[in-house]
Design a protein around this motif. Structure first.
Motif, PDB file in Angstrom:
ATOM      1  N   GLU A   1     -44.059 -94.276  13.134  1.00 10.46           N
ATOM      2  CA  GLU A   1     -43.659 -93.040  12.725  1.00 10.46           C
ATOM      3  C   GLU A   1     -42.078 -92.467  13.263  1.00 10.46           C
ATOM      4  O   GLU A   1     -41.331 -91.857  12.567  1.00 10.46           O
ATOM      5  N   GLU A   2     -41.928 -92.949  14.455  1.00  9.93           N
ATOM      6  CA  GLU A   2     -40.977 -92.263  15.231  1.00  9.93           C
ATOM      7  C   GLU A   2     -39.658 -93.296  15.277  1.00  9.93           C
ATOM      8  O   GLU A   2     -38.477 -92.620  15.867  1.00  9.93           O
ATOM      9  N   VAL A   3     -39.887 -94.122  14.764  1.00 11.68           N
ATOM     10  CA  VAL A   3     -38.695 -95.090  14.631  1.00 11.68           C
ATOM     11  C   VAL A   3     -37.654 -94.249  13.709  1.00 11.68           C
ATOM     12  O   VAL A   3     -37.744 -94.033  12.467  1.00 11.68           O
ATOM     13  N   VAL A   4     -36.516 -94.243  14.207  1.00  9.71           N
ATOM     14  CA  VAL A   4     -35.242 -93.562  13.681  1.00  9.71           C
ATOM     15  C   VAL A   4     -34.476 -94.880  13.008  1.00  9.71           C
ATOM     16  O   VAL A   4     -34.203 -95.868  13.322  1.00  9.71           O
TER      17      VAL A   4
ATOM     18  N   ASP B   1     -24.417-102.781   9.200  1.00  6.24           N
ATOM     19  CA  ASP B   1     -24.988-103.355  10.353  1.00  6.24           C
ATOM     20  C   ASP B   1     -26.080-102.437  11.088  1.00  6.24           C
ATOM     21  O   ASP B   1     -27.131-102.710  11.479  1.00  6.24           O
ATOM     22  N   ALA B   2     -25.860-101.021  10.964  1.00  5.12           N
ATOM     23  CA  ALA B   2     -26.799 -99.863  11.352  1.00  5.12           C
ATOM     24  C   ALA B   2     -28.083-100.299  10.425  1.00  5.12           C
ATOM     25  O   ALA B   2     -29.388-100.140  10.990  1.00  5.12           O
ATOM     26  N   ALA B   3     -27.959-100.560   9.389  1.00  4.12           N
ATOM     27  CA  ALA B   3     -29.298-100.586   8.280  1.00  4.12           C
ATOM     28  C   ALA B   3     -29.938-101.955   8.774  1.00  4.12           C
ATOM     29  O   ALA B   3     -31.149-101.943   8.799  1.00  4.12           O
ATOM     30  N   VAL B   4     -29.208-103.056   9.011  1.00  6.51           N
ATOM     31  CA  VAL B   4     -30.098-104.207   9.692  1.00  6.51           C
ATOM     32  C   VAL B   4     -30.721-103.849  10.837  1.00  6.51           C
ATOM     33  O   VAL B   4     -31.755-104.334  11.129  1.00  6.51           O
ATOM     34  N   LYS B   5     -29.886-103.211  11.723  1.00  8.04           N
ATOM     35  CA  LYS B   5     -30.664-103.022  12.935  1.00  8.04           C
ATOM     36  C   LYS B   5     -31.869-102.153  12.999  1.00  8.04           C
ATOM     37  O   LYS B   5     -32.955-102.271  13.666  1.00  8.04           O
TER      38      LYS B   5
ATOM     39  N   VAL C   1     -37.904-101.336  12.388  1.00  3.58           N
ATOM     40  CA  VAL C   1     -39.004-101.044  11.694  1.00  3.58           C
ATOM     41  C   VAL C   1     -39.996-102.402  11.882  1.00  3.58           C
ATOM     42  O   VAL C   1     -41.185-102.269  12.004  1.00  3.58           O
ATOM     43  N   LYS C   2     -39.549-103.467  11.752  1.00  4.93           N
ATOM     44  CA  LYS C   2     -40.332-104.848  11.804  1.00  4.93           C
ATOM     45  C   LYS C   2     -41.074-104.839  13.139  1.00  4.93           C
ATOM     46  O   LYS C   2     -42.057-105.113  13.041  1.00  4.93           O
ATOM     47  N   ASP C   3     -40.211-104.716  14.309  1.00  2.00           N
ATOM     48  CA  ASP C   3     -40.835-104.750  15.566  1.00  2.00           C
ATOM     49  C   ASP C   3     -41.990-103.726  15.815  1.00  2.00           C
ATOM     50  O   ASP C   3     -43.174-104.095  16.293  1.00  2.00           O
ATOM     51  N   ALA C   4     -41.810-102.567  15.052  1.00  2.00           N
ATOM     52  CA  ALA C   4     -42.913-101.442  15.144  1.00  2.00           C
ATOM     53  C   ALA C   4     -43.896-101.904  14.476  1.00  2.00           C
ATOM     54  O   ALA C   4     -45.066-101.668  14.458  1.00  2.00           O
TER      55      ALA C   4
END
Length: 195
Positions: A34-37, A44-48, A53-56
């Protein structure tokens, strides 16, 4: 795995894992997700953000799997008592989280509303004990795989969204869609893990 995730989703949606009954690991993983910003102000910011989100999500999946495994323990224990030690019964969850080394190699703005982000992604998870890693496997692991993210937006005041993800695996001759729309099941298969 799809079956496991589907079953887990049903359990979660049914409310069986309300806040008071969830394990500390699941509560923490949910909070972390929930805290992933996320940032969508540039391709590139969207991909990062997607990667974050994938890692979380991987952590959340693992902790939810532990809950699912705990809820299934009555049937798992009975199946174990019916099976010899040669039949692998029980453990469904993977304890070690996968880790990936992701690097953006190129960002190409094709227009005001379309961009392509190129990346190389390597699985940085160490091999499991006893696993064999031959020369070809080692080389493929070190090279990683190429990924291509296509992003679009409605206009210059809109945020970027990923519209397509493709990869170029070592065994392929061309780009392949990494995400394909699921097709309805004809339920032809017997699914050995359910027998």
């Amino acid at each position: 795995m799809k079956l496991l995730i589907g079953a887990l989703a049903v359990v979660l949606l049914a409310g069986c894992l309300d806040e008071g009954k969830r394990s500390e690991g699941l509560v923490n993983a949910t909070k972390q997700a929930e805290e992933v910003v996320i940032a969508t102000n540039s391709p590139d910011a969207a991909v990062k953000s997607w990667w974050s989100v994938k890692d979380a999500g991987m952590l959340l999946d693992r902790e939810a799997c532990y809950e699912y495994e705990r809820l299934k323990s009555p049937t798992i224990e009975k199946l174990k008592s019916l099976a010899s030690s040669d039949l692998p019964i029980g453990k469904v969850c993977i304890d070690d989280l996968l880790s990936f080394d992701r690097k953006i190699t190129k960002v190409k703005i094709e227009s005001d509303t379309r961009a392509v982000v190129m990346a190389v992604i390597k699985n940085s998870t160490p091999p499991e004990p006893g696993a064999e890693l031959g020369d070809r496997d080692r080389e493929a692991k070190e090279l990683g795989e190429q990924y291509r993210y296509t992003l679009e937006r409605k206009d210059t005041s809109s945020y970027w969204q990923i519209s397509r993800i493709e990869n170029f695996p070592s065994y392929a001759r061309d780009w392949q869609d990494a995400y394909t729309k699921p097709t309805p099941s004809n339920n032809r298969y017997v699914y050995e893990q359910l027998q």
